[in-house]
Design a protein around this motif. Sequence first.
Motif, short mmCIF file in Angstrom:
data_model
loop_
_atom_site.label_atom_id
_atom_site.label_comp_id
_atom_site.label_asym_id
_atom_site.label_seq_id
_atom_site.Cartn_x
_atom_site.Cartn_y
_atom_site.Cartn_z
N GLY A 141 58.51 16.89 46.10
CA GLY A 141 59.20 15.90 46.92
C GLY A 141 60.72 16.03 46.86
O GLY A 141 61.44 15.03 47.01
N ILE A 142 61.20 17.25 46.67
CA ILE A 142 62.65 17.50 46.62
C ILE A 142 63.06 18.17 47.93
O ILE A 142 62.59 19.26 48.25
N ARG A 143 63.92 17.53 48.68
CA ARG A 143 64.34 18.07 49.97
C ARG A 143 65.49 19.06 49.81
O ARG A 143 66.47 18.78 49.11
N PRO A 144 65.42 20.22 50.48
CA PRO A 144 66.58 21.14 50.48
C PRO A 144 67.82 20.49 51.06
O PRO A 144 68.94 20.91 50.76
N GLU A 145 67.64 19.45 51.87
CA GLU A 145 68.78 18.79 52.51
C GLU A 145 69.77 18.19 51.51
O GLU A 145 70.95 18.04 51.81
N ILE A 146 69.30 17.88 50.29
CA ILE A 146 70.24 17.31 49.32
C ILE A 146 71.19 18.38 48.79
O ILE A 146 72.22 18.05 48.18
N ALA A 147 70.86 19.66 49.05
CA ALA A 147 71.76 20.75 48.66
C ALA A 147 72.36 21.44 49.88
O ALA A 147 72.94 22.51 49.78
N GLY A 148 72.19 20.81 51.05
CA GLY A 148 72.82 21.34 52.26
C GLY A 148 71.99 22.33 53.05
O GLY A 148 72.52 23.08 53.87
N THR A 195 74.86 19.19 56.70
CA THR A 195 75.65 18.40 55.77
C THR A 195 74.72 17.80 54.72
O THR A 195 73.73 17.14 55.07
N ALA A 196 75.01 18.06 53.46
CA ALA A 196 74.14 17.58 52.38
C ALA A 196 74.05 16.06 52.38
O ALA A 196 75.02 15.37 52.65
N VAL A 197 72.86 15.56 52.06
CA VAL A 197 72.61 14.12 52.04
C VAL A 197 72.39 13.66 50.60
O VAL A 197 72.00 14.45 49.74
N PRO A 198 72.62 12.38 50.31
CA PRO A 198 72.39 11.88 48.94
C PRO A 198 70.92 11.95 48.57
O PRO A 198 70.05 11.78 49.43
N PRO A 199 70.60 12.20 47.30
CA PRO A 199 69.20 12.23 46.88
C PRO A 199 68.65 10.82 46.72
O PRO A 199 69.40 9.87 46.50
N THR A 200 67.35 10.70 46.84
CA THR A 200 66.70 9.44 46.51
C THR A 200 66.51 9.36 45.00
O THR A 200 66.64 10.37 44.29
N GLY A 201 66.21 8.18 44.52
CA GLY A 201 65.93 8.04 43.09
C GLY A 201 64.77 8.91 42.65
O GLY A 201 64.79 9.49 41.57
N ARG A 236 73.23 13.70 39.57
CA ARG A 236 73.91 13.01 40.68
C ARG A 236 75.32 13.53 40.87
O ARG A 236 75.81 13.67 42.00
N ILE A 237 76.03 13.82 39.76
CA ILE A 237 77.39 14.35 39.86
C ILE A 237 77.38 15.71 40.56
O ILE A 237 78.16 15.95 41.49
N LEU A 238 76.49 16.59 40.10
CA LEU A 238 76.45 17.93 40.68
C LEU A 238 76.08 17.88 42.17
O LEU A 238 76.64 18.62 42.98
N LEU A 239 75.14 17.02 42.52
CA LEU A 239 74.76 16.90 43.93
C LEU A 239 75.89 16.28 44.74
O LEU A 239 76.08 16.63 45.92
N ARG A 240 76.65 15.39 44.14
CA ARG A 240 77.81 14.81 44.83
C ARG A 240 78.84 15.89 45.13
O ARG A 240 79.46 15.91 46.19
N LEU A 241 79.02 16.81 44.19
CA LEU A 241 79.94 17.91 44.40
C LEU A 241 79.46 18.82 45.53
O LEU A 241 80.25 19.29 46.34
N LEU A 242 78.14 19.05 45.58
CA LEU A 242 77.58 19.84 46.67
C LEU A 242 77.83 19.17 48.02
O LEU A 242 78.15 19.83 49.00
N ARG A 243 77.68 17.86 48.06
CA ARG A 243 77.93 17.14 49.31
C ARG A 243 79.39 17.25 49.70
O ARG A 243 79.72 17.39 50.88
N HIS A 244 80.27 17.19 48.70
CA HIS A 244 81.70 17.31 48.96
C HIS A 244 82.00 18.68 49.58
O HIS A 244 82.69 18.79 50.60
N ASP A 245 81.45 19.74 48.97
CA ASP A 245 81.67 21.09 49.49
C ASP A 245 81.03 21.26 50.86
O ASP A 245 81.58 21.92 51.74
#
Length: 277
Positions: A141-148, A195-201, A236-245
């Motif tokens: 249940g992990i979407r590639p979209e959270i990494a762009g 564009t990367a999206v935030p992950p769900t819990g 969450r921090i690392l994924l936030r950085l991916l969204r930033h990039d």
Amino acid sequence: MTERQDAASGTTQGATEDRSQATKASIADGPEWMHDKEFLLRAGQELLVSLGVDSSLVDRLPDLEGPIEQLQALQGEVDAEHGRLGSDADPAENDPNEGETPSIDEYSPQQRQRLNALIDEILPIVLPVARQTMDRLDERGIRPEIAGGSAPALRAALQDVESLYASGSWRTADGETLDGYLRWFTDQHSALSVTAVPPTGAEVRAIVTVVRGMPRATVRRIAKFRGRLYLGIVVRILLRLLRHDSAEGAADAPGGAAQHVQQARAQGAGIPGARES
């Protein structure tokens, strides 16, 4: 307060402080381990195995280094024969063709044979790992979209590459045909990156489970603690950085490949695995 509560409080406080500091520092240049190529390659393999990708497939990934280097050398050889600068040339010489992939028609029969042999070394390693990675992500249940990455586009692209490789038609295709493949592929899969999206819990928890399955030494270089709470914050921090990039990349990217659509579709009519838009 009990010792356990005190320790938990300290861990939470430390994680919160690290989250603040890491966000500020990592957006600029990333933590130290992000710049260690050897560590990243090893950690990537360990992550894939923990995700559920067959270890016998993952163990073959280091074997790609040699063929990829040979492929680059072969392209440089063809470039040199046709008067183009290689990747080691002085940038001041400013060759407008520098960095372009040689046309297949520029390869001699012997060079074409070497090229085909290298592709036969590379794709049988890459494609099964890519297929299993997509399947395991879907299962967890992990979407590639959270990494762009766009899951539908990635799956479609993978299927098309698998079909084209299996068909063998690329082995003898001329430059015009291969250029048609490339144009068709570019247009069909222009939405591979999103564009990367935030992950769900639930996604964060699934990723933490995968990370906790990696060797302790690897995890501890990435995060101070292996507790789920702490690792969840790090994820969450690392994924936030991916969204930033990802957001920065989207802002800088030019328009898509729509200019080739009609020609690509015409050229792509005979491509194995091609699908109607």
